[in-house]
Design an enzyme around this catalytic site. Structure first.
Site, PDB file in Angstrom:
ATOM      1  N   ASP A  30       0.867  -1.189   0.000  1.00 59.66           N
ATOM      2  CA  ASP A  30       0.000   0.000   0.000  1.00 59.66           C
ATOM      3  C   ASP A  30       0.904   1.240   0.000  1.00 59.66           C
ATOM      4  O   ASP A  30       1.878   1.301   0.761  1.00 59.66           O
ATOM      5  CB  ASP A  30      -0.899  -0.024   1.246  1.00 59.66           C
ATOM      6  CG  ASP A  30      -2.052   0.965   1.151  1.00 59.66           C
ATOM      7  OD1 ASP A  30      -1.787   2.175   0.939  1.00 59.66           O
ATOM      8  OD2 ASP A  30      -3.204   0.546   1.292  1.00 59.66           O
ATOM      9  N   ILE A  31       0.610   2.186  -0.872  1.00 55.79           N
ATOM     10  CA  ILE A  31       1.482   3.368  -0.961  1.00 55.79           C
ATOM     11  C   ILE A  31       1.149   4.437   0.086  1.00 55.79           C
ATOM     12  O   ILE A  31       1.830   5.453   0.172  1.00 55.79           O
ATOM     13  CB  ILE A  31       1.471   3.999  -2.379  1.00 55.79           C
ATOM     14  CG1 ILE A  31       0.060   4.350  -2.815  1.00 55.79           C
ATOM     15  CG2 ILE A  31       2.168   3.082  -3.372  1.00 55.79           C
ATOM     16  CD1 ILE A  31       0.023   5.177  -4.120  1.00 55.79           C
ATOM     17  N   GLN A  93     -15.007   2.171   1.773  1.00 48.94           N
ATOM     18  CA  GLN A  93     -14.201   1.768   0.616  1.00 48.94           C
ATOM     19  C   GLN A  93     -13.896   2.974  -0.270  1.00 48.94           C
ATOM     20  O   GLN A  93     -14.766   3.824  -0.511  1.00 48.94           O
ATOM     21  CB  GLN A  93     -14.960   0.712  -0.196  1.00 48.94           C
ATOM     22  CG  GLN A  93     -14.127   0.044  -1.277  1.00 48.94           C
ATOM     23  CD  GLN A  93     -14.883  -1.102  -1.971  1.00 48.94           C
ATOM     24  OE1 GLN A  93     -16.096  -1.251  -1.790  1.00 48.94           O
ATOM     25  NE2 GLN A  93     -14.175  -1.879  -2.764  1.00 48.94           N
ATOM     26  N   HIS A  99     -10.121  -5.692  -2.001  1.00 50.40           N
ATOM     27  CA  HIS A  99      -8.761  -5.787  -1.464  1.00 50.40           C
ATOM     28  C   HIS A  99      -8.837  -6.079   0.021  1.00 50.40           C
ATOM     29  O   HIS A  99      -9.722  -5.585   0.719  1.00 50.40           O
ATOM     30  CB  HIS A  99      -7.956  -4.517  -1.724  1.00 50.40           C
ATOM     31  CG  HIS A  99      -8.664  -3.246  -1.363  1.00 50.40           C
ATOM     32  ND1 HIS A  99      -9.612  -2.676  -2.180  1.00 50.40           N
ATOM     33  CD2 HIS A  99      -8.577  -2.443  -0.279  1.00 50.40           C
ATOM     34  CE1 HIS A  99     -10.066  -1.566  -1.619  1.00 50.40           C
ATOM     35  NE2 HIS A  99      -9.467  -1.404  -0.453  1.00 50.40           N
ATOM     36  N   HIS A 101      -6.661  -5.530   3.320  1.00 52.32           N
ATOM     37  CA  HIS A 101      -5.497  -4.874   3.922  1.00 52.32           C
ATOM     38  C   HIS A 101      -4.826  -5.871   4.865  1.00 52.32           C
ATOM     39  O   HIS A 101      -5.510  -6.532   5.671  1.00 52.32           O
ATOM     40  CB  HIS A 101      -5.935  -3.671   4.753  1.00 52.32           C
ATOM     41  CG  HIS A 101      -6.559  -2.557   3.968  1.00 52.32           C
ATOM     42  ND1 HIS A 101      -5.850  -1.468   3.539  1.00 52.32           N
ATOM     43  CD2 HIS A 101      -7.836  -2.360   3.543  1.00 52.32           C
ATOM     44  CE1 HIS A 101      -6.656  -0.638   2.894  1.00 52.32           C
ATOM     45  NE2 HIS A 101      -7.879  -1.159   2.881  1.00 52.32           N
TER      46      HIS A 101
HETATM   47  P1  AMP Z   1      -9.853   1.329   0.956  1.00 50.38           P
HETATM   48  O1  AMP Z   1      -9.922   2.730   1.477  1.00 50.38           O
HETATM   49  O2  AMP Z   1     -10.100   0.271   1.986  1.00 50.38           O
HETATM   50  O3  AMP Z   1     -10.691   1.159  -0.292  1.00 50.38           O
HETATM   51  O4  AMP Z   1      -8.331   1.102   0.587  1.00 50.38           O
HETATM   52  C1  AMP Z   1      -7.738   1.534  -0.599  1.00 50.38           C
HETATM   53  C2  AMP Z   1      -6.266   1.464  -0.354  1.00 50.38           C
HETATM   54  O5  AMP Z   1      -5.596   1.528  -1.588  1.00 50.38           O
HETATM   55  C3  AMP Z   1      -5.728   2.625   0.512  1.00 50.38           C
HETATM   56  O6  AMP Z   1      -5.105   2.091   1.678  1.00 50.38           O
HETATM   57  C4  AMP Z   1      -4.725   3.313  -0.410  1.00 50.38           C
HETATM   58  O7  AMP Z   1      -3.611   3.766   0.301  1.00 50.38           O
HETATM   59  C5  AMP Z   1      -4.377   2.212  -1.388  1.00 50.38           C
HETATM   60  N1  AMP Z   1      -3.924   2.645  -2.684  1.00 50.38           N
HETATM   61  C6  AMP Z   1      -4.498   3.569  -3.489  1.00 50.38           C
HETATM   62  N2  AMP Z   1      -3.811   3.672  -4.653  1.00 50.38           N
HETATM   63  C7  AMP Z   1      -2.788   2.786  -4.571  1.00 50.38           C
HETATM   64  C8  AMP Z   1      -1.733   2.415  -5.460  1.00 50.38           C
HETATM   65  N3  AMP Z   1      -1.593   2.972  -6.667  1.00 50.38           N
HETATM   66  N4  AMP Z   1      -0.862   1.460  -5.055  1.00 50.38           N
HETATM   67  C9  AMP Z   1      -0.988   0.892  -3.837  1.00 50.38           C
HETATM   68  N5  AMP Z   1      -1.965   1.194  -2.966  1.00 50.38           N
HETATM   69  C10 AMP Z   1      -2.848   2.125  -3.320  1.00 50.38           C
END
Ligand code: AMP
Ligand code: ZN
Length: 136
Positions: A30-31, A93, A99, A101
């Site tokens: 996760d970035i 979300q 996904h 975590h």
């Molecule tokens: P959610 O809020 O549970 O839908 O989680 C989405 C997650 O995706 C968040 O923790 C973001 O930090 C992560 N995220 C968004 N864009 C990217 C990316 N390009 N690469 C890796 N993680 C990402």
């Protein structure tokens, strides 16, 4: 889905720091990490969330998430792991490709549960259980 961020990561059109891959699932970092080592596990096939993914992809994602969690213990020195998945905007979300975590944890890391435990009304708990049973 060409307009889905995580489908583009699966396709390799957007860079990601991949850590593990299986026939059905991919794990990458996760970035915006909640804690050091925060990773995401996604199915290769698009599914909006855990409410509509296939049983096979749900199982594959949880199996890979478990492996990544064990790697957080063995490789990063984590002493606990928080697994989390959310569905739909009201669930929190923000990226609409399923996904999980995988958040490595240690005591005192400042990551906290999103609710304060307050004892529920037993009659309300029974009522909600009955309504869930009826819908299952
Ligand atoms: P959610 O809020 O549970 O839908 O989680 C989405 C997650 O995706 C968040 O923790 C973001 O930090 C992560 N995220 C968004 N864009 C990217 C990316 N390009 N690469 C890796 N993680 C990402
Ligand atoms: Zn997708």
């Amino acid at each position: 889905m060409s307009d889905c961020l995580f489908c583009r990561i699966v396709a390799g059109d957007i860079p990601a720091t991949r850590i593990a891959e299986t026939e059905r699932a991919i794990a990458f970092m996760d970035i915006f990490p909640a804690t050091p080592g925060h990773a995401l596990v996604i199915p290769r096939a698009h599914a909006d969330d855990a409410l509509c993914a296939t049983d096979e992809d749900l199982a594959a994602c949880m199996q890979l998430a478990s492996r990544v969690g064990r790697a957080a213990l063995d490789g990063l020195g984590a002493t606990g792991v928080t697994f989390q998945t959310v569905a739909r905007p009201d669930g929190g979300q923000t990226v609409f490709h399923l996904h999980i975590h995988v958040i490595p944890r240690v005591a005192g890391d400042g990551f906290s549960a999103p609710w304060e435990p307050v004892a529920g009304d037993p009659a309300a708990i029974e009522d909600h259980a009955a309504r869930l049973r009826g819908a299952l």
